[in-house]
Design an enzyme around this catalytic site. Sequence first.
Site, PDB file in Angstrom:
ATOM      1  N   GLU A   1      15.843  11.685 -31.947  1.00 43.40           N
ATOM      2  CA  GLU A   1      16.587  11.067 -33.034  1.00 43.40           C
ATOM      3  C   GLU A   1      15.749  11.060 -34.327  1.00 43.40           C
ATOM      4  OE1 GLU A   1      18.189   7.253 -31.822  1.00 43.40           O
ATOM      5  OE2 GLU A   1      18.601   7.985 -29.815  1.00 43.40           O
ATOM      6  N   TYR A   2      15.829  12.070 -35.204  1.00 46.76           N
ATOM      7  CA  TYR A   2      16.760  13.192 -35.179  1.00 46.76           C
ATOM      8  C   TYR A   2      16.012  14.406 -35.667  1.00 46.76           C
ATOM      9  CZ  TYR A   2      19.940   9.272 -35.112  1.00 46.76           C
ATOM     10  OH  TYR A   2      20.558   8.100 -34.779  1.00 46.76           O
TER      11      TYR A   2
ATOM     12  N   ASP B   1       0.805  -1.219   0.000  1.00 44.97           N
ATOM     13  CA  ASP B   1       0.000   0.000   0.000  1.00 44.97           C
ATOM     14  C   ASP B   1       0.843   1.278   0.000  1.00 44.97           C
ATOM     15  OD1 ASP B   1       1.003  -0.434   2.525  1.00 44.97           O
ATOM     16  OD2 ASP B   1      -0.773   0.359   3.552  1.00 44.97           O
ATOM     17  N   GLN B   2       2.172   1.175  -0.173  1.00 41.95           N
ATOM     18  CA  GLN B   2       2.955   2.410  -0.156  1.00 41.95           C
ATOM     19  C   GLN B   2       2.710   3.199  -1.444  1.00 41.95           C
ATOM     20  OE1 GLN B   2       6.774   0.326   0.195  1.00 41.95           O
ATOM     21  NE2 GLN B   2       7.485   1.422  -1.610  1.00 41.95           N
TER      22      GLN B   2
ATOM     23  N   TRP C   1      15.257   6.147 -29.756  1.00 49.54           N
ATOM     24  CA  TRP C   1      15.026   5.681 -31.115  1.00 49.54           C
ATOM     25  C   TRP C   1      13.562   5.371 -31.375  1.00 49.54           C
ATOM     26  CZ3 TRP C   1      17.201   5.642 -35.691  1.00 49.54           C
ATOM     27  CH2 TRP C   1      16.809   4.707 -36.652  1.00 49.54           C
ATOM     28  N   THR C   2      12.923   4.669 -30.446  1.00 50.79           N
ATOM     29  CA  THR C   2      11.551   4.224 -30.659  1.00 50.79           C
ATOM     30  C   THR C   2      10.539   5.345 -30.501  1.00 50.79           C
ATOM     31  OG1 THR C   2      12.182   2.040 -29.835  1.00 50.79           O
ATOM     32  CG2 THR C   2       9.827   2.507 -29.957  1.00 50.79           C
TER      33      THR C   2
ATOM     34  N   MET D   1      26.275  10.690 -29.309  1.00 49.91           N
ATOM     35  CA  MET D   1      26.148   9.235 -29.442  1.00 49.91           C
ATOM     36  C   MET D   1      27.190   8.677 -30.404  1.00 49.91           C
ATOM     37  SD  MET D   1      22.000   8.809 -29.204  1.00 49.91           S
ATOM     38  CE  MET D   1      21.599   9.955 -30.517  1.00 49.91           C
ATOM     39  N   THR D   2      28.427   8.614 -29.925  1.00 44.55           N
ATOM     40  CA  THR D   2      29.568   8.217 -30.748  1.00 44.55           C
ATOM     41  C   THR D   2      29.714   6.697 -30.769  1.00 44.55           C
ATOM     42  OG1 THR D   2      30.947   8.675 -28.792  1.00 44.55           O
ATOM     43  CG2 THR D   2      30.826  10.375 -30.494  1.00 44.55           C
ATOM     44  N   TYR D   3      28.699   6.042 -31.236  1.00 48.11           N
ATOM     45  CA  TYR D   3      28.673   4.597 -31.416  1.00 48.11           C
ATOM     46  C   TYR D   3      27.609   4.288 -32.472  1.00 48.11           C
ATOM     47  CZ  TYR D   3      25.454   5.762 -27.582  1.00 48.11           C
ATOM     48  OH  TYR D   3      24.511   6.364 -26.791  1.00 48.11           O
TER      49      TYR D   3
END
Length: 618
Positions: free
Chosen positions: A392-393, A322-323, A351-352, A458-460
Amino acid sequence: MRTGSSPRTTRPRRRVRAAFTALLLPATALVGLSTATTAHAAESATATYTKVSDWGTGFEGKWTVKNTGSTTLNSWTVEWDFPSGTTAGSAWNASLSGSNGHYTAKNLSWNGTLAPGASVSFGFNGTGGGAPNGCKLNGGSCDGGTQPTDTPPSAPGKPVASDITDTSVKLTWSAATDDKGVKNYDVQRNGTTVATVEKLSYTDSGLTKGTDYSYTVRARDTADQLGAPSPVTAVRTTGGDGGEPPVGDKVKLGYFTEWGVYDRNYHVKNLVTSGSASKLTHINYSFGNVQGGKCTMGDAYAATDKAYTADQSVDGVADTWDQPLRGNFNQLKKLKAKYPHIKILWSFGGWTWSGGFGDAVKNPAAFAQSCYDLVEDPRWADVFDGIDLDWEYPNACGLTCDTSGPDAFRKMMEAMRAKFGSKNLVTAAITADGSTGGKLDKADYGGAAQYLDWYNVMTYDFFGAWDKQGPTAPHSPLYSYPGIPQQGFSTDDALNKLKSKGVPAKKLLIGIGFYGRGWTGVTQSTPGGSATGAAPGKYEAGIEDYKILKASCPSNGTIAGTAYAHCGTNWWSYDTPATIIGKMDYAKKQGLGGAFFWEFSGDTTNGELMTAIDTGLK
């Protein structure tokens, strides 16, 4: 994706829909009518409480509201307090809410109207043995009867801060009052109780230099009722520069995925057991959605409702059914109490869910207001220290294409800063496409930088098995190299382009992927080989966590500051602790603000990649 097109610079984003399970409460026969309690007099209505049954580990309570006046009662609200150890839970015939022992029940749409002399009852299941007190009906007292009055303590005086150092502060306050006496005081830092003391002072230690904290104090009476909070006192420890990490430190930020609590079985407590929490400075909680022009919740069950047992919880305390707040948000709140140096941002989009930004930026101020209202919702306002926007983007194509224009991103960030103010962090995750005429040239990232604390670049994901036939190439090259499939697709190219647009180096974070990308059908060990498709992965073809690749396909070469591995017919590229330390050295030499990574669950159980980032930035 075909070779030569712009990089996706995306991250693996796996979504699992939560299954909601009803909480089944015990059903018992009535064990006899307990003593009914009727509270104080109201002008035209009464509320009477009865404990209907008690089965030892719980009880059924019932309130009856009766219209004793001569006119129709159009709605009713019953409020009462339970002493510490007694709670109210699942209710019927009323909408029930409550926190810190105070409960409020409101009529439903069909039972709020009572003609003179009519009555209605609602019930709930509870735990504990205490009786209700302080009953109010529609703001007035309930029908005067036998229940004694026991009001909660008043609010103490506003805490006064003194003896402030890099790591501690002394707080003093004036006493609260109570009709039966004050027993002690709860001292709350950033909304979480850090001490319970009997005297009117407390010294809080173990803090982080140059960091903002907020303090309130609440009194408890001899019946263990918790009183109203004192006014808030803001404190900034000495040293550092306040809102950002202490002087000499770099940002060390990781993304925590909302959906990671499902298939990946990765929880906030893993940040503690891996040792990562002590090395971090910031967490981006991902993702909130962007829809209908507003910031909205992502998976509310994972964020606020998922229950944690004691062994799963950051502080070893189990959630109760109940918290008011459970799930990731509550665990992050506990993490901040344990590691007060960590700041947390709520990240929206990804992305999504980036498709909603174009609509939202048609009215930047309204969009910013909706985001502020959600991030600062009173139920979890003390969890977050700002907002991260992962679009993005802008004015380019990702999962969908945006045509909002080059100024839209800058206007959005200007509105966000205006709404969130200077004391909250405002950041953005952005493309690393440094090619001529590429995504970094499509939006005004230079003009927007004045409104942000930093960019997560985002360097990948520069290269991957969306190009099924290859050529194989490292997905996160630090530098360009002879034979790279696309010029401008490297970390150095992206960061230099952003600096040329006027973005200060200290506002740029280098991005690290805690995963690899790979192809299958590969015979050539060095980069540049042909392939037949994506290598198999645990969650998605063409992608795999570092913690798995470390053992299943150890690296056997490096190129452009990152690692690659050829195992059988599979070819993978990923960062290792050694290549991460090299990238951190680059970040320091370039004067960057620090580093961030996607995402925690890809690391080993002892956090060796997080350790490499921490070590490399020292």
